[in-house]
Motif scaffolding. Sequence first.
Motif, PDB file in Angstrom:
ATOM      1  N   VAL A 104       0.841  -1.195   0.000  1.00 32.72           N
ATOM      2  CA  VAL A 104       0.000   0.000   0.000  1.00 32.72           C
ATOM      3  C   VAL A 104       0.874   1.242   0.000  1.00 32.72           C
ATOM      4  N   ILE A 105       0.544   2.181  -0.877  1.00 31.95           N
ATOM      5  CA  ILE A 105       1.186   3.492  -0.915  1.00 31.95           C
ATOM      6  C   ILE A 105       0.153   4.529  -0.503  1.00 31.95           C
ATOM      7  N   LYS A 106       0.488   5.355   0.481  1.00 38.15           N
ATOM      8  CA  LYS A 106      -0.381   6.443   0.923  1.00 38.15           C
ATOM      9  C   LYS A 106       0.253   7.769   0.498  1.00 38.15           C
ATOM     10  N   LEU A 107      -0.528   8.620  -0.145  1.00 34.28           N
ATOM     11  CA  LEU A 107      -0.026   9.881  -0.674  1.00 34.28           C
ATOM     12  C   LEU A 107      -0.803  11.064  -0.119  1.00 34.28           C
ATOM     13  N   ALA A 108      -0.084  12.148   0.188  1.00 35.31           N
ATOM     14  CA  ALA A 108      -0.655  13.431   0.600  1.00 35.31           C
ATOM     15  C   ALA A 108      -1.267  13.352   1.996  1.00 35.31           C
ATOM     16  N   ALA A 109      -0.583  13.937   2.957  1.00 33.41           N
ATOM     17  CA  ALA A 109      -1.028  13.889   4.350  1.00 33.41           C
ATOM     18  C   ALA A 109      -2.384  14.539   4.528  1.00 33.41           C
ATOM     19  N   ARG A 110      -3.244  13.879   5.276  1.00 37.66           N
ATOM     20  CA  ARG A 110      -4.563  14.454   5.564  1.00 37.66           C
ATOM     21  C   ARG A 110      -4.490  15.430   6.736  1.00 37.66           C
ATOM     22  N   ASP A 111      -3.665  15.137   7.720  1.00 37.66           N
ATOM     23  CA  ASP A 111      -3.553  15.981   8.904  1.00 37.66           C
ATOM     24  C   ASP A 111      -2.086  16.166   9.269  1.00 37.66           C
ATOM     25  N   ALA A 112      -1.806  17.170  10.071  1.00 39.32           N
ATOM     26  CA  ALA A 112      -0.444  17.382  10.567  1.00 39.32           C
ATOM     27  C   ALA A 112       0.026  16.132  11.298  1.00 39.32           C
ATOM     28  N   GLY A 113       1.258  15.724  11.030  1.00 36.89           N
ATOM     29  CA  GLY A 113       1.790  14.518  11.633  1.00 36.89           C
ATOM     30  C   GLY A 113       1.716  13.309  10.730  1.00 36.89           C
ATOM     31  N   ASP A 114       0.869  13.363   9.692  1.00 40.00           N
ATOM     32  CA  ASP A 114       0.823  12.296   8.706  1.00 40.00           C
ATOM     33  C   ASP A 114       1.912  12.537   7.657  1.00 40.00           C
ATOM     34  N   HIS A 115       2.171  11.522   6.838  1.00 44.05           N
ATOM     35  CA  HIS A 115       3.230  11.608   5.841  1.00 44.05           C
ATOM     36  C   HIS A 115       2.642  11.843   4.450  1.00 44.05           C
ATOM     37  N   ASP A 116       3.399  12.553   3.608  1.00 46.14           N
ATOM     38  CA  ASP A 116       2.949  12.791   2.237  1.00 46.14           C
ATOM     39  C   ASP A 116       3.249  11.613   1.323  1.00 46.14           C
ATOM     40  N   TYR A 117       4.102  10.709   1.787  1.00 47.23           N
ATOM     41  CA  TYR A 117       4.359   9.456   1.072  1.00 47.23           C
ATOM     42  C   TYR A 117       4.705   8.409   2.114  1.00 47.23           C
ATOM     43  N   ALA A 118       3.964   7.320   2.106  1.00 47.54           N
ATOM     44  CA  ALA A 118       4.253   6.224   3.031  1.00 47.54           C
ATOM     45  C   ALA A 118       3.941   4.909   2.334  1.00 47.54           C
ATOM     46  N   ALA A 119       4.910   3.998   2.331  1.00 49.61           N
ATOM     47  CA  ALA A 119       4.740   2.685   1.719  1.00 49.61           C
ATOM     48  C   ALA A 119       4.773   1.620   2.799  1.00 49.61           C
ATOM     49  N   SER A 120       3.900   0.625   2.694  1.00 48.55           N
ATOM     50  CA  SER A 120       3.878  -0.468   3.662  1.00 48.55           C
ATOM     51  C   SER A 120       3.605  -1.781   2.944  1.00 48.55           C
ATOM     52  N   GLY A 121       4.095  -2.852   3.533  1.00 46.76           N
ATOM     53  CA  GLY A 121       3.943  -4.171   2.946  1.00 46.76           C
ATOM     54  C   GLY A 121       5.286  -4.873   2.901  1.00 46.76           C
ATOM     55  N   PRO A 122       5.332  -6.087   2.381  1.00 45.10           N
ATOM     56  CA  PRO A 122       4.244  -6.755   1.659  1.00 45.10           C
ATOM     57  C   PRO A 122       3.196  -7.352   2.604  1.00 45.10           C
ATOM     58  N   PHE A 123       1.988  -7.465   2.061  1.00 45.31           N
ATOM     59  CA  PHE A 123       0.872  -8.077   2.753  1.00 45.31           C
ATOM     60  C   PHE A 123       0.343  -9.228   1.901  1.00 45.31           C
ATOM     61  N   THR A 124      -0.616  -9.946   2.450  1.00 49.54           N
ATOM     62  CA  THR A 124      -1.288 -11.012   1.707  1.00 49.54           C
ATOM     63  C   THR A 124      -2.720 -10.586   1.407  1.00 49.54           C
ATOM     64  N   CYS A 125      -3.118 -10.724   0.151  1.00 56.13           N
ATOM     65  CA  CYS A 125      -4.488 -10.410  -0.262  1.00 56.13           C
ATOM     66  C   CYS A 125      -5.080 -11.626  -0.970  1.00 56.13           C
ATOM     67  N   ARG A 126      -6.393 -11.653  -1.038  1.00 56.94           N
ATOM     68  CA  ARG A 126      -7.077 -12.751  -1.712  1.00 56.94           C
ATOM     69  C   ARG A 126      -8.269 -12.211  -2.501  1.00 56.94           C
ATOM     70  N   VAL A 127      -8.433 -12.740  -3.710  1.00 53.80           N
ATOM     71  CA  VAL A 127      -9.618 -12.461  -4.521  1.00 53.80           C
ATOM     72  C   VAL A 127     -10.327 -13.791  -4.741  1.00 53.80           C
ATOM     73  N   ARG A 128     -11.603 -13.837  -4.431  1.00 59.59           N
ATOM     74  CA  ARG A 128     -12.356 -15.076  -4.632  1.00 59.59           C
ATOM     75  C   ARG A 128     -13.761 -14.763  -5.108  1.00 59.59           C
ATOM     76  N   GLN A 129     -14.406 -15.776  -5.670  1.00 59.73           N
ATOM     77  CA  GLN A 129     -15.742 -15.587  -6.218  1.00 59.73           C
ATOM     78  C   GLN A 129     -16.747 -15.368  -5.102  1.00 59.73           C
ATOM     79  N   GLU A 130     -17.649 -14.441  -5.319  1.00 56.38           N
ATOM     80  CA  GLU A 130     -18.722 -14.160  -4.353  1.00 56.38           C
ATOM     81  C   GLU A 130     -20.023 -14.037  -5.134  1.00 56.38           C
ATOM     82  N   ARG A 131     -20.692 -15.177  -5.323  1.00 58.72           N
ATOM     83  CA  ARG A 131     -21.892 -15.223  -6.161  1.00 58.72           C
ATOM     84  C   ARG A 131     -21.559 -14.656  -7.533  1.00 58.72           C
ATOM     85  N   GLY A 132     -22.235 -13.604  -7.978  1.00 62.18           N
ATOM     86  CA  GLY A 132     -21.964 -13.054  -9.300  1.00 62.18           C
ATOM     87  C   GLY A 132     -20.873 -12.009  -9.315  1.00 62.18           C
TER      88      GLY A 132
END
Length: 219
Positions: A104-132
């Motif tokens: 995940v890349i986060k861009l442009a701080a929303r509030d003071a103290g947040d970062h204008d660029y922050a990268a995190s990971g790697p993580f595990t994600c899953r895509v699976r069928q959900e009905r249609g």
Amino acid sequence: MDRRLSSVVMRLPLVLGLLLTASGCTVVEQPSGLIARYTTAYKEAISGGDRARLRDWRKTFVGALAAARTAGRAADIARDGVLLEPDAALAGPAIPNGMYRCRVIKLAARDAGDHDYAASGPFTCRVRQERGLQRLGKLSGAQRYVGLIFPSDALRNVFLGTLVLADETRALQYRQDELRDVAGYVERIGPNRWRLVMPQPHFESRLDVMELVPEGATR
């Protein structure tokens, strides 16, 4: 961490306790419960606020990149390549079901103290069928997206879901809590590379971009 997000995390034990004991509780873990009424048309499920966020996605993307570059993160943006190019979406097949490495890349701080660029990971994600539809879930990390992928157009599909925090094991229903709602576009940006673009998230940043690469594949 964003002050509002920190406050939410601190209240989790009390909030979850109340939700689990209250009659008519809409906290759900079953996939079909992610939206109040099942439909394969995102326009029938999406909130007005999320409709506006998606409509202005490109303006948000460009503005977030500008903020990060002004903060001295131009080299990081360049290193991410097409992942952070607003118009990088490619026509082609929808994201396949399966397991993914994601970051995940986060861009442009929303509030003071947040970062204008922050990268995190790697993580595990899953895509699976959900009905249609398809269900996309980020399975690890302190902030986990879970939701449904709806068909949209030749370049992108629509993701509508919610944010699961910390050690929570259940997802709130979409539109139950506006601050937890997540809306974005799922786009293919390479032969084995997809992204989830989330404009105007409620915490920390102005734009979140999650990269998804199938497990065992190279970008």
